[in-house]
Design an enzyme around this catalytic site. Structure first.
Site: not given
Length: 333
Positions: A56, A154, A241-242
């Site tokens: 992260y 999802n 964002y990912g």
């Protein structure tokens, strides 16, 4: 009081459940300004798993207690301390190590929440709902009736994007990576749900009747970003964002230069860092009210006790899931 447990890790490694374990601790003595809070529920987010593996973007010093968000019930206030009353349900401060039976936090940072709302749904308030809300509000001037497109529909954030868009009168094109995920996104209220892949732009045009898509929300990266860019109207933005694909975002010069599509990024941790506390509290309070009213919710696959942290992390890190994995400590004093 029952045995106090916290899910602690002193190293990081490629198998996240191998580096963390539940360890007991003594009931702490509170100082002025502190509150002891019994944790009611705390989710396991993808970012939490990445902290265990060291992947992260922001890593806490070791040893650390896992868990970046959650809700609890105030058990005790320190001497000469004002704050939410004993027995009040509260939102725990972000990054306070919530995978534990109890946490000690500054009383001034606790946000009171409705006592009669589902704590499992409230537990997910700090990360996914504000991410979804800000993705919809900060990168395009959207009006009722406008269309947006997102992938990873999802996911936890994706489900909140669908629900918040509907509350705001927006229409959504929702991309998933497997056919088995389509129906769950439709059940959440997605207007169009498609499996991402070849000929995406043509399939989106056919499904929306040629509507102009005003915003792209990208959680995947790689070739998925490029496919999404091709679906958008000119002079619009994709916000990433990912990186579920594990690959860098790809956007062709055609989209950037000739169609004026812009690629931007969003990281909620930075938003918390630069946004005044009053504005943070206002957004979180608004979203808590919507959760309490049943307007926002997300599927939950399973709940585990703190003592089952290894099993919980393994379940959260697994590929296909139908909902969130939560830590729900056994009730105690």
């Amino acid at each position: 009081m029952t045995t106090l447990l916290k899910a602690q890790y002193s190293e990081r490694g490629p198998v996240p459940q191998d580096v963390i374990s539940a360890v007991p601790f003594e009931r702490p003595t509170l100082a002025a300004g502190q509150a002891l809070v019994a944790v009611l529920a705390a989710p396991i987010n993808p970012s939490d798993v990445l902290m265990l593996t060291g992947q992260y973007g922001q890593l806490p010093p070791l040893p650390a207690v896992g868990g970046s968000e959650g809700v609890g019930r105030v058990v005790e206030l320190g001497p000469e301390t004002t704050g939410p009353a004993v027995g009040q349900t509260v939102l725990l401060p972000a990054g306070s190590g919530t995978w534990a039976t109890h946490v000690v936090v500054p009383a001034s940072r606790l946000i009171p929440l409705p006592n009669d709302a589902d704590p499992k749904q409230l537990a997910m308030l700090t990360v996914n709902p504000p991410t979804a809300s800000l993705l919809l509000s900060e990168f395009a001037d959207l009006k009722a009736g406008d269309w947006i497109i997102q992938n990873g529909a999802n996911s936890g954030v994706g489900s909140y994007v669908v629900q918040l868009a509907k509350l705001r009168g927006l229409k959504t094109v929702n991309l998933v990576r497997r056919e088995s995920a389509v129906e769950s996104v439709r059940a959440q209220g997605g207007d169009v749900v498609l499996v991402d892949g070849d000929d995406l732009a043509a399939r989106v045009q056919a499904a929306t009747g040629g509507a102009a898509l005003k915003l792209g929300i990208d959680a995947v990266g790689g070739q998925a970003t490029m496919r999404m860019a091709a679906t958008l109207a000119e002079s619009t933005s994709i916000v990433n964002y990912g990186a579920l694909s594990g690959e860098p975002c790809i956007v062709t010069p055609r989209e950037l230069i000739f169609r004026d599509v812009t690629l931007k990024g969003f990281w909620l941790a930075r938003w918390f860092r630069v946004t005044p506390p009053a504005a943070q509290r206002a957004l979180l309070t608004e979203l808590a009210g919507r959760i309490a009213a049943g307007q926002l919710h997300t599927p939950i696959q399973a709940a585990y006790d703190v003592a089952q942290i290894k099993e919980a992390i393994a379940a959260a890190a697994a590929g296909e899931r139908s909902g969130k994995i939560l830590i729900v400590p056994t009730p105690g004093a």
